[in-house]
Design a protein around this motif. Structure first.
Motif, PDB file in Angstrom:
ATOM      1  N   ASN A 119       0.825  -1.215   0.000  1.00  0.00           N
ATOM      2  CA  ASN A 119       0.000   0.000   0.000  1.00  0.00           C
ATOM      3  C   ASN A 119       0.861   1.267   0.000  1.00  0.00           C
ATOM      4  OD1 ASN A 119      -2.459   1.444   0.052  1.00  0.00           O
ATOM      5  ND2 ASN A 119      -2.352   1.661   2.269  1.00  0.00           N
ATOM      6  N   LEU A 120       1.968   1.227  -0.714  1.00  0.00           N
ATOM      7  CA  LEU A 120       2.839   2.393  -0.791  1.00  0.00           C
ATOM      8  C   LEU A 120       2.178   3.551  -1.518  1.00  0.00           C
ATOM      9  CD1 LEU A 120       5.593   3.714  -0.321  1.00  0.00           C
ATOM     10  CD2 LEU A 120       6.439   2.531  -2.370  1.00  0.00           C
ATOM     11  N   GLU A 121       1.174   3.241  -2.338  1.00  0.00           N
ATOM     12  CA  GLU A 121       0.519   4.320  -3.070  1.00  0.00           C
ATOM     13  C   GLU A 121      -0.087   5.375  -2.149  1.00  0.00           C
ATOM     14  OE1 GLU A 121      -2.399   0.756  -3.348  1.00  0.00           O
ATOM     15  OE2 GLU A 121      -0.231   1.103  -3.329  1.00  0.00           O
ATOM     16  N   SER A 122      -0.543   4.968  -0.955  1.00  0.00           N
ATOM     17  CA  SER A 122      -1.089   5.944   0.001  1.00  0.00           C
ATOM     18  C   SER A 122      -0.047   6.989   0.353  1.00  0.00           C
ATOM     19  CB  SER A 122      -1.567   5.237   1.266  1.00  0.00           C
ATOM     20  OG  SER A 122      -2.773   4.554   1.054  1.00  0.00           O
ATOM     21  N   LEU A 123       1.178   6.540   0.634  1.00  0.00           N
ATOM     22  CA  LEU A 123       2.232   7.484   0.981  1.00  0.00           C
ATOM     23  C   LEU A 123       2.617   8.344  -0.213  1.00  0.00           C
ATOM     24  CD1 LEU A 123       4.345   8.625   2.888  1.00  0.00           C
ATOM     25  CD2 LEU A 123       5.858   6.725   2.254  1.00  0.00           C
ATOM     26  N   LEU A 124       2.735   7.745  -1.386  1.00  0.00           N
ATOM     27  CA  LEU A 124       3.124   8.518  -2.573  1.00  0.00           C
ATOM     28  C   LEU A 124       2.103   9.592  -2.893  1.00  0.00           C
ATOM     29  CD1 LEU A 124       4.516   5.669  -4.875  1.00  0.00           C
ATOM     30  CD2 LEU A 124       5.787   7.226  -3.368  1.00  0.00           C
ATOM     31  N   LEU A 125       0.823   9.259  -2.779  1.00  0.00           N
ATOM     32  CA  LEU A 125      -0.229  10.250  -3.037  1.00  0.00           C
ATOM     33  C   LEU A 125      -0.194  11.366  -1.994  1.00  0.00           C
ATOM     34  CD1 LEU A 125      -3.124   7.832  -4.042  1.00  0.00           C
ATOM     35  CD2 LEU A 125      -1.949   9.456  -5.550  1.00  0.00           C
ATOM     36  N   ALA A 126       0.078  10.999  -0.736  1.00  0.00           N
ATOM     37  CA  ALA A 126       0.173  12.018   0.313  1.00  0.00           C
ATOM     38  C   ALA A 126       1.357  12.943   0.062  1.00  0.00           C
ATOM     39  CB  ALA A 126       0.305  11.341   1.673  1.00  0.00           C
ATOM     40  N   LEU A 127       2.482  12.371  -0.321  1.00  0.00           N
ATOM     41  CA  LEU A 127       3.661  13.192  -0.603  1.00  0.00           C
ATOM     42  C   LEU A 127       3.443  14.093  -1.819  1.00  0.00           C
ATOM     43  CD1 LEU A 127       6.514  10.589   0.025  1.00  0.00           C
ATOM     44  CD2 LEU A 127       5.923  12.552   1.459  1.00  0.00           C
ATOM     45  N   ALA A 128       2.683  13.593  -2.787  1.00  0.00           N
ATOM     46  CA  ALA A 128       2.411  14.406  -3.981  1.00  0.00           C
ATOM     47  C   ALA A 128       1.649  15.686  -3.628  1.00  0.00           C
ATOM     48  CB  ALA A 128       1.628  13.585  -4.996  1.00  0.00           C
ATOM     49  N   GLU A 129       0.840  15.608  -2.573  1.00  0.00           N
ATOM     50  CA  GLU A 129       0.118  16.802  -2.121  1.00  0.00           C
ATOM     51  C   GLU A 129       1.062  17.836  -1.520  1.00  0.00           C
ATOM     52  OE1 GLU A 129      -3.173  17.503  -2.535  1.00  0.00           O
ATOM     53  OE2 GLU A 129      -3.084  15.723  -3.824  1.00  0.00           O
ATOM     54  N   LEU A 130       2.286  17.417  -1.228  1.00  0.00           N
ATOM     55  CA  LEU A 130       3.258  18.315  -0.603  1.00  0.00           C
ATOM     56  C   LEU A 130       4.362  18.697  -1.565  1.00  0.00           C
ATOM     57  CD1 LEU A 130       3.614  16.416   2.810  1.00  0.00           C
ATOM     58  CD2 LEU A 130       2.261  18.472   2.348  1.00  0.00           C
ATOM     59  N   ARG A 131       4.094  18.597  -2.879  1.00  0.00           N
ATOM     60  CA  ARG A 131       5.164  18.850  -3.849  1.00  0.00           C
ATOM     61  C   ARG A 131       5.625  20.301  -3.839  1.00  0.00           C
ATOM     62  NH1 ARG A 131       0.894  17.478  -7.266  1.00  0.00           N
ATOM     63  NH2 ARG A 131       1.927  15.553  -7.932  1.00  0.00           N
ATOM     64  N   ASP A 132       4.837  21.212  -3.262  1.00  0.00           N
ATOM     65  CA  ASP A 132       5.258  22.606  -3.178  1.00  0.00           C
ATOM     66  C   ASP A 132       6.144  22.866  -1.964  1.00  0.00           C
ATOM     67  OD1 ASP A 132       3.153  22.121  -1.433  1.00  0.00           O
ATOM     68  OD2 ASP A 132       2.388  24.179  -1.541  1.00  0.00           O
ATOM     69  N   ARG A 133       6.394  21.829  -1.159  1.00  0.00           N
ATOM     70  CA  ARG A 133       7.278  21.946  -0.005  1.00  0.00           C
ATOM     71  C   ARG A 133       8.612  21.258  -0.305  1.00  0.00           C
ATOM     72  NH1 ARG A 133       4.701  22.784   5.247  1.00  0.00           N
ATOM     73  NH2 ARG A 133       2.494  23.317   4.953  1.00  0.00           N
ATOM     74  N   ASP A 134       9.600  21.555   0.537  1.00  0.00           N
ATOM     75  CA  ASP A 134      10.920  20.964   0.355  1.00  0.00           C
ATOM     76  C   ASP A 134      11.020  19.703   1.207  1.00  0.00           C
ATOM     77  OD1 ASP A 134      13.539  20.532  -0.317  1.00  0.00           O
ATOM     78  OD2 ASP A 134      14.341  21.959   1.152  1.00  0.00           O
ATOM     79  N   TRP A 135      11.105  18.537   0.581  1.00  0.00           N
ATOM     80  CA  TRP A 135      11.225  17.277   1.321  1.00  0.00           C
ATOM     81  C   TRP A 135      11.936  16.234   0.466  1.00  0.00           C
ATOM     82  CZ3 TRP A 135       9.137  13.313  -1.410  1.00  0.00           C
ATOM     83  CH2 TRP A 135       8.083  13.602  -2.292  1.00  0.00           C
TER      84      TRP A 135
END
Length: 353
Positions: free
Chosen positions: A192-208
């Motif tokens: 279920n890694l897609e949950s994390l990838l989708l969550a991180l995609a929402e933060l693409r305007d941040r530095d991580w």
């Protein structure tokens, strides 16, 4: 103390979570200086019934994995002849639990059932019969204990003992490079890694930056998803890493994300939390991961990708750590002492002392 471990299949036959659990307990008991015997299907050559390796005496009750019936028939007398103080049996196959309990009775030794529950708890005739035979049942989490109780077993007969980690080993490893989020698991259909990838995609305007540890049949799918979400330049798919390298990565990371659909005990997450990571867990009915973060101020339990995103952001406000002594109860010495105490208590209560 002479302890007889029983499992038809061992970690030397197949590396599964269930087999690793029993092997790890066996090694904990051995390392404290107790006499350890393992009754199993032979995994060595030469036609010998008894095999010594790393301070453990293995008894080949059957010659191959095709000889389960012979194993079950021979096991009671083999245990009786060894005269153990305690019989410690794994739950698969359930027929071996019944045979082991008969052997324990013949040897005048109590029987403890290690019920790891990887793959669930099947509600079958042999499973129910096996559940009622041992003097004590041990589960790795409250999740698995609940599954066992649903078979009609009273809660007083079940102990919850977690997988263990080595806190001294964590402190000996130097931290790796800093990353914001880390995930570690076999990349299969339950990851279920897609949950994390989708969550991180929402933060693409941040530095991580994020690291994905592990390999498996779904790795290419997840790598494509990261590319489609345009975040692949911020994520390293590190593949399988040795434990020392994983510990170093955890000590350098800020957040450990656990999103797997199925997990009877989150061992990798435990290593990461003890190495200082903040825990962010996506709740699933067949996962016990949330049990590690309940009531903890550095743990977040989420139920959706939006909540997962918010938790990662909130975790950024908490201090970075490289070690957390909150998890001392999971140290290998503490877990080993819990088993040894249980063995002695069973001997006293059963009248076999």
């Amino acid at each position: 103390m002479r302890v007889a471990f029983v499992s038809f299949e061992t970690v030397h036959h197949r590396d599964t979570e269930t087999n690793r659990r029993l092997q790890s307990i066996l090694e904990l008991v051995r390392d404290r200086g107790h006499e350890v015997h393992h009754f199993c299907c032979a995994f060595w050559g030469g036609g010998h019934d008894v095999f010594e390796r790393d301070g453990v005496t293995y008894h080949g009750v059957a010659s191959s994995l095709d000889s389960k019936s012979a194993f079950l028939l021979r096991l009671p007398l083999a245990l009786s002849a060894a005269a153990p103080d305690v019989v410690h049996v794994g739950e698969r196959p359930p027929e071996q639990v019944v045979a082991a309990s008969v052997g324990g009775t013949l040897a005048r030794a109590p029987t403890i059932l290690e019920w790891y529950g990887d793959g669930g708890v099947a509600d079958g005739w042999w499973t129910r019969r096996a559940a009622g035979r041992p003097d004590r049942i041990v589960a790795p989490s409250n999740l698995v204990a609940t599954w066992i109780r649903e078979l009609g077993i009273g809660g007083d007969a079940i102990d919850v003992v977690p997988n263990s980690i080595d806190l001294d080993r964590i402190q000996r490893v130097s931290p790796d490079d800093r990353v914001d989020v880390i995930y570690a698991r076999r990349l299969d259909e339950d990851a279920n890694l897609e949950s994390l990838l989708l969550a991180l995609a929402e933060l693409r305007d941040r530095d991580w930056r994020a690291t994905i540890v592990g390999d498996g049949p779904e790795r290419a799918t997840y790598e494509r998803l990261a590319s489609d979400l345009r975040i692949d330049d911020r994520i390293e798919f590190a593949g399988d890493l040795p434990l020392e390298e994983r510990i170093a990565a955890y000590r350098g990371a800020h957040v450990f994300a656990q999103t797997a659909d199925h997990c009877v005990f989150p061992t990798e997450m435990l290593w990461a939390l003890a190495a200082g990571c903040i825990g962010v867990v996506e709740y699933h009915a067949d996962s016990s991961a949330h049990e590690l973060v309940e009531g903890w101020d550095r743990g977040f339990r989420t139920t959706s990708e939006d909540e997962l995103t918010d938790a990662i952001v909130a975790a950024g406000d908490l201090e970075h750590r490289e070690y957390d002594d909150r998890f001392a109860e999971f140290d290998r010495d503490v877990v080993r002492d819990r088993y040894l105490t249980a063995y002695r208590a069973l001997q006293e209560s059963s009248g076999f002392l």
